[in-house]
Structures are given as structure tokens and as C-alpha cells.
Design an enzyme around this catalytic site. Structure first.
Site, PDB file in Angstrom:
ATOM      1  N   GLU A  42       0.824  -1.213   0.000  1.00 37.32           N
ATOM      2  CA  GLU A  42       0.000   0.000   0.000  1.00 37.32           C
ATOM      3  C   GLU A  42       0.858   1.263   0.000  1.00 37.32           C
ATOM      4  O   GLU A  42       0.536   2.248  -0.673  1.00 37.32           O
ATOM      5  CB  GLU A  42      -0.938  -0.022   1.213  1.00 37.32           C
ATOM      6  CG  GLU A  42      -2.037  -1.071   1.078  1.00 37.32           C
ATOM      7  CD  GLU A  42      -2.932  -1.146   2.290  1.00 37.32           C
ATOM      8  OE1 GLU A  42      -4.144  -0.889   2.163  1.00 37.32           O
ATOM      9  OE2 GLU A  42      -2.429  -1.460   3.383  1.00 37.32           O
ATOM     10  N   GLU A  79      -4.402  -9.480   3.367  1.00 34.91           N
ATOM     11  CA  GLU A  79      -5.172  -9.228   4.588  1.00 34.91           C
ATOM     12  C   GLU A  79      -6.400 -10.121   4.733  1.00 34.91           C
ATOM     13  O   GLU A  79      -6.813 -10.455   5.848  1.00 34.91           O
ATOM     14  CB  GLU A  79      -5.597  -7.751   4.643  1.00 34.91           C
ATOM     15  CG  GLU A  79      -4.492  -6.775   4.990  1.00 34.91           C
ATOM     16  CD  GLU A  79      -3.664  -6.353   3.794  1.00 34.91           C
ATOM     17  OE1 GLU A  79      -2.841  -5.433   3.929  1.00 34.91           O
ATOM     18  OE2 GLU A  79      -3.824  -6.944   2.704  1.00 34.91           O
TER      19      GLU A  79
END
Length: 711
Positions: free
Chosen positions: A118, A140
């Protein structure tokens, strides 16, 4: 700055080297976010700095958030509003990087996962080192969460919604070539060129902008309900997710919602949508359970947390496997793959060579499917010596017997092997039913006798159950764990007991299924309820796989050993006996509870309705689910009470990795903690009113009254 180093070269290009000195890998911590924020502000405000390159001082880039921190947040009762703001500082930092007016390049020297990717997506350019250990991804979902640092919004905007969703929903990790093809990274370069290429890009692009910050930007392929792919991306994916997860895992649906809603909004509003769904997931026990058991506790086990301290590590270079049947062959195969010389011994040379040939065929089949060289296969096979000669054991540090589950047969091989083994060698049994302490009585070295219980198929199953006999020494335990680590498998440590831990839990599960069948509960209802609960296989189906004649042998042995009536599996005995009489023993005879037609798909045997007529009124699905889950959890608690389990971590890892207990629960003991001990005990009492085996012990009732969790 203790988490990174900032330097500026003569051309005005800043280099940020991320290196958390107290961590083996880089992760996001409050200190790191503070240091990176200060570094970014210096870069953006100093006129002599033209831009920056971000890289890592470790082998990987950044692995993401610290899962222990997220588990602690749940334990401390994080509110949805607090959870929604948990990554506000990181998101503000990422927006500052991409909108500050100066170029930032992510020089990815290894794995960039979760928050690490990210951060890279917030940079204007991404260059990845092209080497085998490098990969990128947003995993995730595998811990019950979603990417909360803009991942659900930047990735779809970068590569399109339809291409991004599979990566987000499955947590796929991409190798360098795959990442480049997907458009997640912009360049692949050799590691030695990584920093110079990144530095040149900064100098050549003084005023970059992220695509989504340019007026008029639209996502390739479109977004929202009118996009051509909307039916595939959202309706079809939702159906597939619900079928796969049975709604036990909320993260995939939350990801779909975050992408669907967020990609129709301006970027900063989209981040708020992402935060809202992340908050819901962090406040859900499923995420806590997955993180605690399958990542934190598995990591502890893999690092040999249960290994006694102060004992020199033993590197097993030569292993003997006694018995070239299915389990012996599997153990020999994984040991040879780990670089160990293996003596594969059976009662005659033909049987031993047949076992080695099975390994050769399996390796060749795998090579043909995955690619690879014949030389690698030949090298692995060269490490296996097939023999009937016990004198070949004279230089082995460890021997594992994997012969028939009969005490007399094991006694013979133990005696013959010990005539040739070095005095220092460890003797291990792969038995799944016979008590280790009893087998150790047959040995001349009971302190060096231990159980090392593998699961079938050995090459695929990650768990190994290590069983301590009454006289097993700490050094023997330490060295057995060293061996398991060498195989790259996850060990649990349990104390001796009939059935140890995993076999007890497994039998409680299949016995409950057989008892339900005898009660007249429809077999399809039993099997489908198990799948809806998230169990790997229905109790009737898995019994067919392990065979009903084996179950009869185990029951007969329990009776012969004089075990307590509750340990003799009395509620399943009639079904086991009946199917043995019928000769329907499972898959190996072509039929048990299921039919196994040649060339066709297995299906429930139509004759079940005649043997056990379904009763007119069938129970609710939730009652079936409760019985299947609660009986295993209750048996796990009994194992704690009896001292078979001394660490809750072992129970939960064993049940999930070895038996297919639902991952969303975190394992049977964490399942109890999540429900609460008092509600769990109360539900057990309700079930016990019809099925006495559910009656909780006085010990468990008292534990519930004290509110004493297993963790």
C-alpha cells in the site's frame, strides 16, 4: 530516526532506507510512521531535494501491520469508531506522499505485502527487484481483514476493478513477472540496478501525479452497477464467496462492498468507505481468531516455542523409516526432500523397493505438473536407500517406526532396530492410537522414546503431533522438534494418552456423525451441516476415507485395554460394527456410507435409508452444527483438564492444521473463549439433556464460574 535512514545525494535525490533494527522484518509501528512522516516532510519542504526513493535495509521491503498489535486491539475492546480511525495517520501520510508535488519511487528489494504494498501504491513509480524471493500482494483477507491503507481503492484504480478483485479476495501473492504483467509494478530490474534505476526516474519525472488525482480520471473498465463487468465482478463473486465461506468469513464480502462503493466515489471519500468496513472486521472475533492461531501462534510453533531451552540443536543427517507402507513412504519422501539421507526398511527387500518406487512415481508426476529437472528428482531419490537389512541403521540419529498398529508387530521392530542403533539415537513411533509410554516399555531407551505422529498425506499435511511418554527426556523432545523444523512442518507437543490429542478430537467428531445417523438424522443433513460450519469434510465422508475396519480395531483395542466406558466410543460402536459386518468399510472397499463408483463421483449410499430410516422430524441445521463443533471443543477442554494439552496453542493448531476444524473459530479452545465459558457450558448442559456425553465436568463448570479463559 531509529526506524529508517535518510540521506540526500549530490543530485538532490533523497534515499529513505527503512530498517527497524529490533525486528527481523519491517512492519508498520507508530515509531516508524512518525519517522517516515518526518522524513517525507523534510523531502517536500527542502528546496534542494528533488524527490525520494524508498527502499529497505532488510531482505524484504515491508510486511505490513504488526498482527500482534491488531490482536491486542481486539482484546482491549476496540470500538468500531476507534477501529475506523486506526490507520488515519498512515493514510494521511500516504496522501501526503502522492500529492506533495515531488516524485517518490518505491524501490522494492523483496516482499512488499499488505501495508508495504500500500505504501508502494502511494508512490508515483514502483520498481521491483527481479529475483525469486520477491513478491507483492495484499493478503489481509487471509487474516480476516481488508487492506486498510488504501489498498481496496488504489489497486482497482491502478489495474481495474475486475483484475483487482481476485487479488483482494484471495490474498494472492504475485511473483515479479506476474506483478509486472498485472500492472502493479512498473519495472523489473536486477537487484544491483534497483537504486540507480529508481534514482534516474526521480530525476526524469519532477512533477508526477497519481492517475486518480488527475481531473477526469476514470477507472479502466468502469466501476459501479453499469460497468460491463459488474455482473462478473460483484454478483458472481458474491455467489462464489458465499458458497466457499458459508458466510463464516466476513472479510471477502466486506472487500466486495468496499470496492463496489469506494470506486464510485472521489478518492478521499473512498478511503472513508474502506475504513468503515475495516472497522467492522477488526471488531469481529473471526479476524482475531485467524490472526492469533494461524499466524501468531503458528509462527511461535514454527520457531519451536515449545522446545526446551539450553539443549544443543541436533541436525538429523541420517534417518531410518521402518515400514514402507503409505505413511512410511510419505515420511521418507519429505525427509529426503529436506536433504536427509533415508534408510527405508521393510520386512523384505521387495516391499522396501516398492515403497521407493511409489516415491519415484509421485515425484515424477509432480515434476511433470510443476516443471523442474529430472536431476532434482534423481538427487532426492538417491538419498533413499531401500533395504531389509537392519544393520543399515547403525549410523542413524533417528528412527521412526510406521508399521502396523499392532503392539506385537511394533515390539518386534523396536527390538530388532535397537540391536543396531547407536546408543545416542532417538526412537520415534508414528502410531496414532497406541500409548507412547506403553510402547516405550518395549524399548531399552525409554528416555529416548517419543511419538512423532504425521498426518496423511504426509507431503501435504503441515502438522506433526509430538507425543511425550512418561519417561521421554527434554533432550529427546528438543531433538524431535529440531527434526520437525527441518521438514518445515508445524509441531504441537502433547502428553501421552490413549489417542493422544488429535485422534481423540477426530474420533469425537466422526462418532457424533455416526450417532446422528443412528438417531435417524438424514445423512445429507449431517454432511451439509458440517460443510456449513466450515469443517473440512463431513463426518461420514471422512470416516469412509480412514476406513471403518480401522475404527473397529481402535474400539476393540480400547475395550481390551480396559479404558473407561466413555472412552470406548459406545455411541458409535453399533454403527461401526454394522458396517464391518456388511463389509462396507469405506473407499477402499468401494463403499461405506458413500458409494465410490469407478469413473464416477462419490455419493451417499442409498441403502442408508433402509438401515437407519430418517425420522419424521429433523433437527435444525444449527443444532447439528452445535453438536459437531461443541463435542470437539468439549473433548479439547477435557484434554486440558487431563494434562494431555498444556498449551492452548497446541490444541488449536492441532485441530485446524491436522483435522480441518474451522479456521474462523481459531480452534476449539479459542472457540470456547470466543463464545464465553459460561455460555459454552450452558449449551453443553442443554445438549447433555439428550446426549449425556456433552455433560461438562465439574472442573470445566468451576472454570466457567471463575471466568478463566484458555488464553
Amino acid at each position: 530516526m531509529s526506524t529508517l535512514n535518510l540521506s540526500v545525494d549530490s543530485d538532490g535525490v533523497a534515499l529513505i532506507v527503512i530498517d527497524l533494527i529490533d525486528r527481523p522484518i519491517n512492519v508498520f509501528t507508530p515509531e516508524f510512521v512518525n519517522d517516515l512522516s518526518q522524513a517525507v516532510e523534510q523531502i517536500l519542504t527542502r528546496e534542494n531535494i528533488k524527490g525520494a526513493v524508498l527502499t529497505s535495509g532488510k531482505q524484504g521491503f515491508i510486511a505490513g501491520a504488526d498482527l500482534k498489535d491488531l490482536v491486542n486491539a481486539y482484546e482491549q475492546g476496540v470500538s468500531p469508531s476507534d477501529a475506523a480511525t486506526r490507520f488515519n495517520r498512515e493514510n494521511a501520510l500516504f496522501r501526503r506522499i502522492e500529492t506533495g508535488g515531488k516524485p517518490f519511487v518505491a524501490a522494492l528489494n523483496g516482499q512488499a505485502l499488505g501495508g508495504g504494498l500500500e505504501l508502494a501504491l502511494a508512490c508515483h513509480h514502483r520498481i521491483l527487484a527481479n529475483h525469486p524471493k520477491a513478491s507483492v500482494g495484499l493478503p489481509e483477507v487471509t487474516v480476516g481483514l481488508l487492506a486498510a491503507g488504501g489498498g481496496t481503492q488504489r489497486l482497482p484504480r491502478l489495474i481495474g476493478v475486475e483484475k483487482a478483485l481476485p487479488l483482494l479476495l484471495e490474498g494472492t501473492l504475485l511473483k515479479p513477472e506476474q506483478a509486472l504483467e498485472a500492472g502493479i509494478v512498473d519495472e523489473l530490474v536486477p537487484l544491483f540496478e534497483l537504486l540507480e534505476k529508481s534514482r534516474q526516474w526521480v530525476l526524469e519525472h519532477p512533477h508526477p501525479q497519481q492517475p486518480w488525482d488527475i481531473k477526469g480520471f476514470t477507472i479502466a473498465g468502469g466501476s459501479g452497477p453499469l460497468a460491463e463487468h459488474a455482473g462478473r465482478s460483484f454478483a458472481a463473486n458474491m455467489a462464489q464467496v458465499r458458497k466457499r465461506t458459508q458466510d463464516n468469513y466476513p472479510a471477502p464480502l466486506a472487500i466486495l462492498s468496499a470496492v463496489y462503493e469506494g470506486t464510485q466515489l472521489p478518492f478521499d471519500l473512498a478511503l472513508q468507505v474502506e475504513a468503515k468496513y475495516f472497522a467492522q472486521l477488526l471488531a469481529n472475533p473471526v479476524a482475531r481468531n485467524l490472526m492469533r492461531t494461524l499466524f501468531i501462534n503458528k509462527g511461535r510453533a514454527d520457531k519451536l516455542a515449545r522446545r526446551p531451552q539450553g539443549i544443543t540443536q541436533l541436525h538429523i543427517s541420517r534417518l531410518a523409516v521402518l515400514g514402507a507402507g503409505m505413511m512410511g513412504v510419505g515420511i521418507a519422501r519429505v525427509a529426503a526432500a529436506a536433504g536427509i539421507q533415508v534408510v527405508l526398511l521393510d520386512s523384505n527387500l521387495q516391499a522396501a523397493e516398492r515403497g521407493k518406487e511409489q516415491i519415484a512415481q509421485a515425484l515424477e508426476k509432480e515434476r511433470a505438473r510443476r516443471g523442474g529437472s529430472h536431476d532434482a528428482v534423481d538427487a532426492q531419490l538417491a538419498r533413499i536407500l531401500a533395504t531389509e537389512d537392519y544393520s543399515q541403521l547403525s549410523h542413524c540419529e533417528l528412527v521412526i517406526e510406521a508399521v502396523f498398529e499392532e503392539r506385537t508387530v511394533k515390539a518386534q521392530v523396536i527390538q530388532r532396530a535397537e540391536e543396531h542403533l547407536p546408543a545416542s539415537a532417538i526412537f520415534a513411533s508414528n502410531t496414532s492410537t497406541l500409548p507412547i509410554s506403553g510402547l516405550a516399555e518395549l524399548s531399552q531407551r525409554p528416555t529416548q522414546f517419543i511419538g512423532i505422529h504425521f498426518f496423511s498425506p504426509v507431503e501435504r499435511m503441515p502438522l506433526v503431533e509430538v507425543i511425550l511418554g512418561k519417561e521421554t527426556s527434554k533432550a529427546t523432545l528438543a531433538h524431535a522438534l529440531d527434526f520437525v523444523a527441518l521438514l518445515r512442518k508445524t509441531p504441537i507437543v502433547v502428553n501421552d494418552s490413549p489417542g493422544f490429542y488429535t485422534s481423540r478430537i477426530f474420533c469425537s467428531y466422526i462418532d457424533e456423525g455416526m450417532a446422528m445417523l443412528a438417531e435417524g438424522i438424514a445423512p445429507a443433513l449431517i454432511e451439509n451441516s458440517a460443510r456449513m460450519a466450515g469443517l473440512a469434510t463431513g463426518p461420514l465422508a471422512v470416516t469412509d476415507e480412514v476406513s471403518l475396519d480401522l475404527q473397529k480395531k481402535v474400539v476393540d483395542q480400547a475395550i481390551a485395554d480396559g479404558l473407561a466406558p466413555e472412552r470406548q466410543r459406545q455411541h458409535a460402536q453399533p454403527v461401526i460394527s454394522r458396517f464391518n459386518t456388511l463389509g462396507r468399510l469405506g473407499r477402499k472397499t468401494g463403499g461405506g456410507f458413500y458409494e465410490f463408483p469407478v469413473g464416477g463421483r462419490k455419493h451417499l449410499w442409498s441403502g442408508l435409508a433402509e438401515l437407519y430410516p430418517p425420522r419424521a422430524e429433523q433437527p435444525e441445521v444449527q443444532e447439528i452444527i452445535d453438536r459437531l463443533l461443541y463435542i470437539q471443543a468439549l473433548e479439547s477442554a477435557r484434554c486440558v483438564e487431563e494434562g494431555v494439552i498444556t498449551d492452548a496453542m497446541d490444541a488449536d493448531l492441532g485441530a485446524i492444521l491436522g483435522l480441518g476444524f474451522p479456521g474462523w473459530t481459531g480452534g476449539p479452545l479459542l472457540f470456547i473463549d470466543t463464545l464465553g465459558l459460561a455460555p459454552f457450558v450452558e449449551r453443553c448442559k442443554q445438549l447433555a439433556s439428550h446426549h449425556p456425553r456433552f455433560q461438562p465436568s465439574a472442573w470445566l463448570i468451576q472454570r466457567a464460574a471463575l471466568g478463566k479463559n484458555f488464553y
